[in-house]
Scaffold this motif. Sequence first.
Motif, PDB file in Angstrom:
ATOM      1  N   GLN A  61      -8.041  18.354  28.212  1.00 28.23           N
ATOM      2  CA  GLN A  61      -8.332  19.122  26.997  1.00 28.23           C
ATOM      3  C   GLN A  61      -9.811  19.479  26.915  1.00 28.23           C
ATOM      4  OE1 GLN A  61      -6.739  16.719  23.808  1.00 28.23           O
ATOM      5  NE2 GLN A  61      -4.704  17.582  24.037  1.00 28.23           N
ATOM      6  N   ASN A  65     -11.205  23.316  26.955  1.00 31.59           N
ATOM      7  CA  ASN A  65     -12.036  23.822  25.851  1.00 31.59           C
ATOM      8  C   ASN A  65     -13.340  24.434  26.344  1.00 31.59           C
ATOM      9  OD1 ASN A  65     -10.694  23.600  23.312  1.00 31.59           O
ATOM     10  ND2 ASN A  65     -10.795  21.381  23.525  1.00 31.59           N
ATOM     11  N   LYS A  72      -8.384  28.112  21.318  1.00 29.40           N
ATOM     12  CA  LYS A  72      -7.985  26.886  20.635  1.00 29.40           C
ATOM     13  C   LYS A  72      -6.830  26.263  21.401  1.00 29.40           C
ATOM     14  CE  LYS A  72      -7.033  25.460  15.872  1.00 29.40           C
ATOM     15  NZ  LYS A  72      -6.768  25.940  14.511  1.00 29.40           N
ATOM     16  N   THR A  74      -3.903  22.659  21.402  1.00 22.06           N
ATOM     17  CA  THR A  74      -3.377  21.456  20.770  1.00 22.06           C
ATOM     18  C   THR A  74      -2.371  20.799  21.702  1.00 22.06           C
ATOM     19  OG1 THR A  74      -2.387  20.559  18.758  1.00 22.06           O
ATOM     20  CG2 THR A  74      -1.469  22.602  19.549  1.00 22.06           C
ATOM     21  N   ASP A  75      -2.307  19.485  21.632  1.00 25.49           N
ATOM     22  CA  ASP A  75      -1.299  18.723  22.356  1.00 25.49           C
ATOM     23  C   ASP A  75      -0.120  18.578  21.401  1.00 25.49           C
ATOM     24  OD1 ASP A  75       0.288  16.866  23.661  1.00 25.49           O
ATOM     25  OD2 ASP A  75      -1.365  15.510  24.140  1.00 25.49           O
ATOM     26  N   GLU A  78       1.185  15.329  19.825  1.00 29.41           N
ATOM     27  CA  GLU A  78       0.501  14.669  18.714  1.00 29.41           C
ATOM     28  C   GLU A  78       1.042  15.087  17.351  1.00 29.41           C
ATOM     29  OE1 GLU A  78      -3.629  15.527  19.354  1.00 29.41           O
ATOM     30  OE2 GLU A  78      -3.736  14.237  21.123  1.00 29.41           O
ATOM     31  N   HIS A  81       7.188  18.657  16.689  1.00 28.35           N
ATOM     32  CA  HIS A  81       7.305  19.974  17.292  1.00 28.35           C
ATOM     33  C   HIS A  81       8.728  20.255  17.755  1.00 28.35           C
ATOM     34  CE1 HIS A  81       6.741  17.361  20.795  1.00 28.35           C
ATOM     35  NE2 HIS A  81       7.371  18.281  21.489  1.00 28.35           N
ATOM     36  N   ASN A 159       2.043  23.211  10.294  1.00 29.63           N
ATOM     37  CA  ASN A 159       1.116  23.181  11.431  1.00 29.63           C
ATOM     38  C   ASN A 159       1.282  24.455  12.252  1.00 29.63           C
ATOM     39  OD1 ASN A 159       0.191  20.615  10.810  1.00 29.63           O
ATOM     40  ND2 ASN A 159       1.747  19.625  12.061  1.00 29.63           N
ATOM     41  N   LEU A 161      -0.900  27.000  15.455  1.00 28.51           N
ATOM     42  CA  LEU A 161      -2.023  27.226  16.349  1.00 28.51           C
ATOM     43  C   LEU A 161      -2.465  28.682  16.146  1.00 28.51           C
ATOM     44  CD1 LEU A 161      -3.796  26.098  18.642  1.00 28.51           C
ATOM     45  CD2 LEU A 161      -2.116  26.974  20.247  1.00 28.51           C
TER      46      LEU A 161
END
Length: 163
Positions: A61, A65, A72, A74-75, A78, A81, A159, A161
């Motif tokens: 990650q 980045n 952007k 995201t995992d 975490e 999903h 949530n 992204l």
Amino acid sequence: MRHIISILLENEAGALSRVAGLFSARAYNIESLTVAPTEDPTMSRMTLVTNGSDATIEQIQKQLNKLVDVIKLTDLNEVRHIERELMLVKTKAAGDFREEVKRLVEIFRGRIIDVTDATYTIELTGSGKKLDALLEALDEKAIIEVVRTGITGIARGENALHL
């Protein structure tokens, strides 16, 4: 441990190559990769599946980045999903086996999207386990070809992204 990393990146030539190059240069493996433009044509969404310890994923990650194309990420592991995969299966379909294949497709909530005198092409969407289960249920000798997209995923609820 398997991780699904969702990445928002610039929709420009070479962006995918730079991400793949990062993995290659550091000997990280990409298990599956899906990429397509988002609702904003200047950005793409990449869903990448890889394996590694928490420390390895954290390092991945950080490296991602640093890439100029990455906006952007995201995992998804975490957050809560949804993940899906698409599979197309071309199978022999003759005689009594035609009805058996139709029955299996119905049980797995798939669709037959192409029919010839000797074959069916089946479309199935779902978890990897569901897709694997259909392949196990079909007679191995009857399977002509299998194509899978790899995993794509999205966070549940509020949530998201985005910028």
